[in-house]
Design a protein around this motif. Structure first.
Motif, PDB file in Angstrom:
ATOM      1  N   LYS A   1       0.857  -1.182   0.000  1.00  0.00           N
ATOM      2  CA  LYS A   1       0.000   0.000   0.000  1.00  0.00           C
ATOM      3  C   LYS A   1       0.899   1.240   0.000  1.00  0.00           C
ATOM      4  CE  LYS A   1      -3.963  -2.022   2.457  1.00  0.00           C
ATOM      5  NZ  LYS A   1      -3.494  -3.401   2.663  1.00  0.00           N
ATOM      6  N   LEU A   2       0.712   2.087  -1.006  1.00  0.00           N
ATOM      7  CA  LEU A   2       1.536   3.276  -1.175  1.00  0.00           C
ATOM      8  C   LEU A   2       0.689   4.527  -0.957  1.00  0.00           C
ATOM      9  CD1 LEU A   2       3.476   2.162  -4.384  1.00  0.00           C
ATOM     10  CD2 LEU A   2       4.313   2.154  -2.032  1.00  0.00           C
ATOM     11  N   VAL A   3       1.228   5.445  -0.171  1.00  0.00           N
ATOM     12  CA  VAL A   3       0.515   6.667   0.211  1.00  0.00           C
ATOM     13  C   VAL A   3       1.391   7.871  -0.099  1.00  0.00           C
ATOM     14  CG1 VAL A   3      -0.362   7.990   2.184  1.00  0.00           C
ATOM     15  CG2 VAL A   3      -0.846   5.538   2.008  1.00  0.00           C
ATOM     16  N   THR A   4       0.785   8.942  -0.606  1.00  0.00           N
ATOM     17  CA  THR A   4       1.470  10.225  -0.758  1.00  0.00           C
ATOM     18  C   THR A   4       0.865  11.208   0.236  1.00  0.00           C
ATOM     19  OG1 THR A   4       1.912   9.863  -3.121  1.00  0.00           O
ATOM     20  CG2 THR A   4       2.018  12.121  -2.315  1.00  0.00           C
ATOM     21  N   TYR A   5       1.718  11.841   1.020  1.00  0.00           N
ATOM     22  CA  TYR A   5       1.223  12.826   1.982  1.00  0.00           C
ATOM     23  C   TYR A   5       2.096  14.077   1.931  1.00  0.00           C
ATOM     24  CZ  TYR A   5       4.928  11.563   5.415  1.00  0.00           C
ATOM     25  OH  TYR A   5       6.120  11.357   6.062  1.00  0.00           O
ATOM     26  N   LEU A   6       1.590  15.141   2.559  1.00  0.00           N
ATOM     27  CA  LEU A   6       2.293  16.418   2.552  1.00  0.00           C
ATOM     28  C   LEU A   6       3.302  16.444   3.694  1.00  0.00           C
ATOM     29  CD1 LEU A   6       2.240  19.124   0.990  1.00  0.00           C
ATOM     30  CD2 LEU A   6       0.699  19.986   2.766  1.00  0.00           C
ATOM     31  N   ARG A   7       4.563  16.605   3.325  1.00  0.00           N
ATOM     32  CA  ARG A   7       5.637  16.664   4.323  1.00  0.00           C
ATOM     33  C   ARG A   7       6.511  17.878   4.019  1.00  0.00           C
ATOM     34  NH1 ARG A   7      10.993  12.856   4.852  1.00  0.00           N
ATOM     35  NH2 ARG A   7      11.459  13.278   7.044  1.00  0.00           N
ATOM     36  N   GLU A   8       6.521  18.826   4.923  1.00  0.00           N
ATOM     37  CA  GLU A   8       7.294  20.051   4.741  1.00  0.00           C
ATOM     38  C   GLU A   8       6.992  20.695   3.390  1.00  0.00           C
ATOM     39  OE1 GLU A   8      11.341  18.953   5.431  1.00  0.00           O
ATOM     40  OE2 GLU A   8      11.030  18.559   7.570  1.00  0.00           O
ATOM     41  N   GLU A   9       5.694  20.738   3.067  1.00  0.00           N
ATOM     42  CA  GLU A   9       5.165  21.426   1.879  1.00  0.00           C
ATOM     43  C   GLU A   9       5.522  20.745   0.554  1.00  0.00           C
ATOM     44  OE1 GLU A   9       2.940  23.778   2.419  1.00  0.00           O
ATOM     45  OE2 GLU A   9       3.360  23.375   4.535  1.00  0.00           O
ATOM     46  N   VAL A  10       5.987  19.510   0.583  1.00  0.00           N
ATOM     47  CA  VAL A  10       6.231  18.760  -0.655  1.00  0.00           C
ATOM     48  C   VAL A  10       5.585  17.382  -0.521  1.00  0.00           C
ATOM     49  CG1 VAL A  10       8.375  19.967  -1.212  1.00  0.00           C
ATOM     50  CG2 VAL A  10       8.456  17.873   0.149  1.00  0.00           C
ATOM     51  N   ASP A  11       5.397  16.720  -1.665  1.00  0.00           N
ATOM     52  CA  ASP A  11       4.777  15.403  -1.650  1.00  0.00           C
ATOM     53  C   ASP A  11       5.806  14.344  -1.264  1.00  0.00           C
ATOM     54  OD1 ASP A  11       5.751  16.309  -4.273  1.00  0.00           O
ATOM     55  OD2 ASP A  11       5.208  14.310  -5.001  1.00  0.00           O
ATOM     56  N   GLN A  12       5.397  13.476  -0.360  1.00  0.00           N
ATOM     57  CA  GLN A  12       6.262  12.434   0.186  1.00  0.00           C
ATOM     58  C   GLN A  12       5.600  11.070  -0.040  1.00  0.00           C
ATOM     59  OE1 GLN A  12       9.416  12.243   2.047  1.00  0.00           O
ATOM     60  NE2 GLN A  12       8.952  10.095   1.510  1.00  0.00           N
ATOM     61  N   LEU A  13       6.346  10.140  -0.625  1.00  0.00           N
ATOM     62  CA  LEU A  13       5.849   8.792  -0.846  1.00  0.00           C
ATOM     63  C   LEU A  13       6.232   7.892   0.318  1.00  0.00           C
ATOM     64  CD1 LEU A  13       4.481   6.733  -2.739  1.00  0.00           C
ATOM     65  CD2 LEU A  13       6.727   6.326  -3.774  1.00  0.00           C
ATOM     66  N   ALA A  14       5.263   7.089   0.784  1.00  0.00           N
ATOM     67  CA  ALA A  14       5.497   6.211   1.926  1.00  0.00           C
ATOM     68  C   ALA A  14       4.780   4.881   1.709  1.00  0.00           C
ATOM     69  CB  ALA A  14       5.017   6.867   3.214  1.00  0.00           C
ATOM     70  N   ILE A  15       5.280   3.850   2.397  1.00  0.00           N
ATOM     71  CA  ILE A  15       4.610   2.559   2.466  1.00  0.00           C
ATOM     72  C   ILE A  15       3.748   2.545   3.725  1.00  0.00           C
ATOM     73  CG2 ILE A  15       4.943   0.081   2.779  1.00  0.00           C
ATOM     74  CD1 ILE A  15       7.501   0.267   1.158  1.00  0.00           C
ATOM     75  N   LEU A  16       2.521   2.056   3.599  1.00  0.00           N
ATOM     76  CA  LEU A  16       1.607   1.962   4.733  1.00  0.00           C
ATOM     77  C   LEU A  16       1.578   0.528   5.249  1.00  0.00           C
ATOM     78  CD1 LEU A  16      -0.656   3.057   6.591  1.00  0.00           C
ATOM     79  CD2 LEU A  16      -2.276   2.547   4.739  1.00  0.00           C
ATOM     80  N   VAL A  17       1.918   0.351   6.522  1.00  0.00           N
ATOM     81  CA  VAL A  17       1.855  -0.957   7.181  1.00  0.00           C
ATOM     82  C   VAL A  17       1.318  -0.753   8.597  1.00  0.00           C
ATOM     83  CG1 VAL A  17       3.160  -2.948   8.035  1.00  0.00           C
ATOM     84  CG2 VAL A  17       3.780  -1.907   5.844  1.00  0.00           C
ATOM     85  N   ASP A  18       0.222  -1.450   8.903  1.00  0.00           N
ATOM     86  CA  ASP A  18      -0.346  -1.424  10.261  1.00  0.00           C
ATOM     87  C   ASP A  18      -0.557  -0.004  10.788  1.00  0.00           C
ATOM     88  OD1 ASP A  18      -0.373  -4.209  10.334  1.00  0.00           O
ATOM     89  OD2 ASP A  18       1.633  -4.324  11.199  1.00  0.00           O
ATOM     90  N   GLY A  19      -1.092   0.866   9.946  1.00  0.00           N
ATOM     91  CA  GLY A  19      -1.433   2.214  10.375  1.00  0.00           C
ATOM     92  C   GLY A  19      -0.273   3.177  10.466  1.00  0.00           C
ATOM     93  N   GLN A  20       0.933   2.719  10.065  1.00  0.00           N
ATOM     94  CA  GLN A  20       2.119   3.574  10.104  1.00  0.00           C
ATOM     95  C   GLN A  20       2.649   3.801   8.687  1.00  0.00           C
ATOM     96  OE1 GLN A  20       3.697   4.853  13.152  1.00  0.00           O
ATOM     97  NE2 GLN A  20       1.652   4.277  13.862  1.00  0.00           N
ATOM     98  N   LEU A  21       3.103   5.019   8.436  1.00  0.00           N
ATOM     99  CA  LEU A  21       3.708   5.370   7.158  1.00  0.00           C
ATOM    100  C   LEU A  21       5.220   5.368   7.288  1.00  0.00           C
ATOM    101  CD1 LEU A  21       1.386   8.342   6.138  1.00  0.00           C
ATOM    102  CD2 LEU A  21       1.339   6.018   5.223  1.00  0.00           C
ATOM    103  N   TYR A  22       5.893   4.730   6.334  1.00  0.00           N
ATOM    104  CA  TYR A  22       7.348   4.657   6.327  1.00  0.00           C
ATOM    105  C   TYR A  22       7.857   5.312   5.047  1.00  0.00           C
ATOM    106  CZ  TYR A  22       6.448   1.300  10.025  1.00  0.00           C
ATOM    107  OH  TYR A  22       6.015   0.706  11.191  1.00  0.00           O
ATOM    108  N   ASN A  23       8.565   6.430   5.207  1.00  0.00           N
ATOM    109  CA  ASN A  23       9.050   7.182   4.066  1.00  0.00           C
ATOM    110  C   ASN A  23      10.037   6.351   3.252  1.00  0.00           C
ATOM    111  OD1 ASN A  23       7.547   9.396   4.944  1.00  0.00           O
ATOM    112  ND2 ASN A  23       9.234  10.148   6.211  1.00  0.00           N
ATOM    113  N   MET A  24       9.870   6.382   1.958  1.00  0.00           N
ATOM    114  CA  MET A  24      10.648   5.517   1.073  1.00  0.00           C
ATOM    115  C   MET A  24      12.154   5.673   1.253  1.00  0.00           C
ATOM    116  SD  MET A  24       9.180   3.373  -1.007  1.00  0.00           S
ATOM    117  CE  MET A  24       7.654   2.937  -1.816  1.00  0.00           C
ATOM    118  N   GLN A  25      12.634   6.911   1.236  1.00  0.00           N
ATOM    119  CA  GLN A  25      14.081   7.127   1.252  1.00  0.00           C
ATOM    120  C   GLN A  25      14.707   6.732   2.583  1.00  0.00           C
ATOM    121  OE1 GLN A  25      11.768   9.419   1.280  1.00  0.00           O
ATOM    122  NE2 GLN A  25      12.308  11.184   2.559  1.00  0.00           N
ATOM    123  N   GLU A  26      13.894   6.663   3.646  1.00  0.00           N
ATOM    124  CA  GLU A  26      14.409   6.226   4.941  1.00  0.00           C
ATOM    125  C   GLU A  26      14.482   4.706   5.042  1.00  0.00           C
ATOM    126  OE1 GLU A  26      11.843   8.166   7.699  1.00  0.00           O
ATOM    127  OE2 GLU A  26      12.529  10.185   7.133  1.00  0.00           O
TER     128      GLU A  26
END
Length: 338
Positions: free
Chosen positions: A2-27
């Motif tokens: 599950k892939l989610v895009t959210y607003l992070r520091e005024e830019v779009d951030q892609l993250a993986i969604l697992v168990d209600g938590q978002l994990y930023n791709m580059q991290e």
């Protein structure tokens, strides 16, 4: 995945969604891109790595990841594909088409069963959860449309339906917002829909890759080609359920729609394609059926402040609030006299 895009520091951030938590791709890994646009452009290079990390997150095999998670409920969600390269919408559910034509007292059009069709809508008006801002003319019979959508993950041209599922990166909920009076007026001229549709198309809240939906896969309808899924679809307005259907009721598969889209034309990573409205999936159909059965039926349309919630099994729940722009400007009022 599950892939989610959210607003992070005024830019779009892609993250993986697992168990209600978002994990930023580059991290998660330095080779993973930070945005959905980059992810789709690099799809073949990064998808296996991303799926591997997703599996480790689900299995709890990334201990340090527990400190990286951002609660899904605490972020401002954007469209999963916030800057699509194009946006098309299909007409895949026979039940919706037949009901809408019956309500207008016209016969079912035989061409529906011969080939899938689509139209282009305004890809710059694609948005995610949150407010849908509408002008006065939009409120002349403002409607939702409950749909599913896909995003293309690699470039292709002249693709057959038999191979088209390989070009589908994932699935989303779509709400194809419709200003019915504008739509009906302009389509009298055999063009459109244009102004009736170009103000907002909602996708979200996440993009779900096909492997995640494998348990729901069912055979396509007889005579059709491509993946189909047994996924319930529902819509509520102000907490009251108004629509219910199933993605498995699609007569034309997404693979067949992609085949037609790609005939003599390039499809590109980031192209979004909607299914068309599921049966019972809009007020236009529901009002028509209500009037057909009861002459005293009171038609319902969306109003300022209304909350529209859509849910498809496996794809999450998409919520939007209808908001009136602070303006009295009307293009309907500027029509020339006949």
């Amino acid at each position: 995945m599950k892939l989610v895009t959210y607003l992070r520091e005024e830019v779009d951030q892609l993250a993986i969604l697992v168990d209600g938590q978002l994990y930023n791709m580059q991290e998660l890994h330095p080779d993973l891109p930070t945005t959905m646009h980059m992810f789709l452009q690099m799809w073949d290079e990064v998808i296996d790595l991303a799926k591997s990390i997703d599996a480790q997150l689900k299995a709890g095999k990334m201990p340090r990841a527990s400190t990286w998670g951002v609660p899904y409920d605490n972020v401002a969600l954007l469209a999963p594909v916030p800057f699509p390269t194009s946006c098309r919408d299909g007409y895949a559910f026979r039940q919706h088409v037949a009901a809408a034509r019956r309500n207008r007292k016209v016969d079912m059009i035989p061409e529906f069963d011969q080939y899938p069709i689509f139209y282009f809508t305004n890809h710059n008006a694609v948005q995610g959860p949150g407010e849908i801002r509408c002008m006065p003319d939009h409120f002349r019979n403002l409607d939702f449309e409950l749909e599913a959508a896909i995003v293309i993950c690699k470039r292709g041209r002249n693709i057959t339906a038999e191979e088209a599922d390989e070009y589908i990166g994932g699935y989303m909920i779509m709400n194809d917002m419709s200003a019915r009076l504008l739509q009906m007026e302009e389509m009298k001229l055999n063009l459109g829909p244009a102004k009736g549709k170009d103000f907002s198309t909602v996708i979200g809240p996440m993009l779900v890759t096909p492997d995640e939906l494998e348990p729901y896969r069912i055979p396509a309808k007889e005579g059709h080609t491509g993946n189909a899924y047994n996924l319930k679809m529902r819509c509520w307005v102000n907490g009251k359920q108004v629509s219910e259907g199933n993605m498995g009721d699609m007569d034309w598969t997404f693979a067949e729609i992609v085949e037609r889209c790609a005939y003599g034309a390039d499809i590109l990573p980031g192209d979004v394609i909607g299914s068309g409205t599921v049966g019972t999936g809009c007020f236009l159909e529901l009002n028509g059926t209500g009037k057909l059965n009861d002459p005293d039926y009171v038609a319902q349309w969306l109003q300022p402040g209304d909350v529209v919630e859509m849910e498809i099994d496996g794809l999450g729940k998409l919520s939007n609030t209808i908001v009136a722009e602070d303006s009295d400007f009307s293009i309907l009022a500027r029509k020339k006299n006949a």
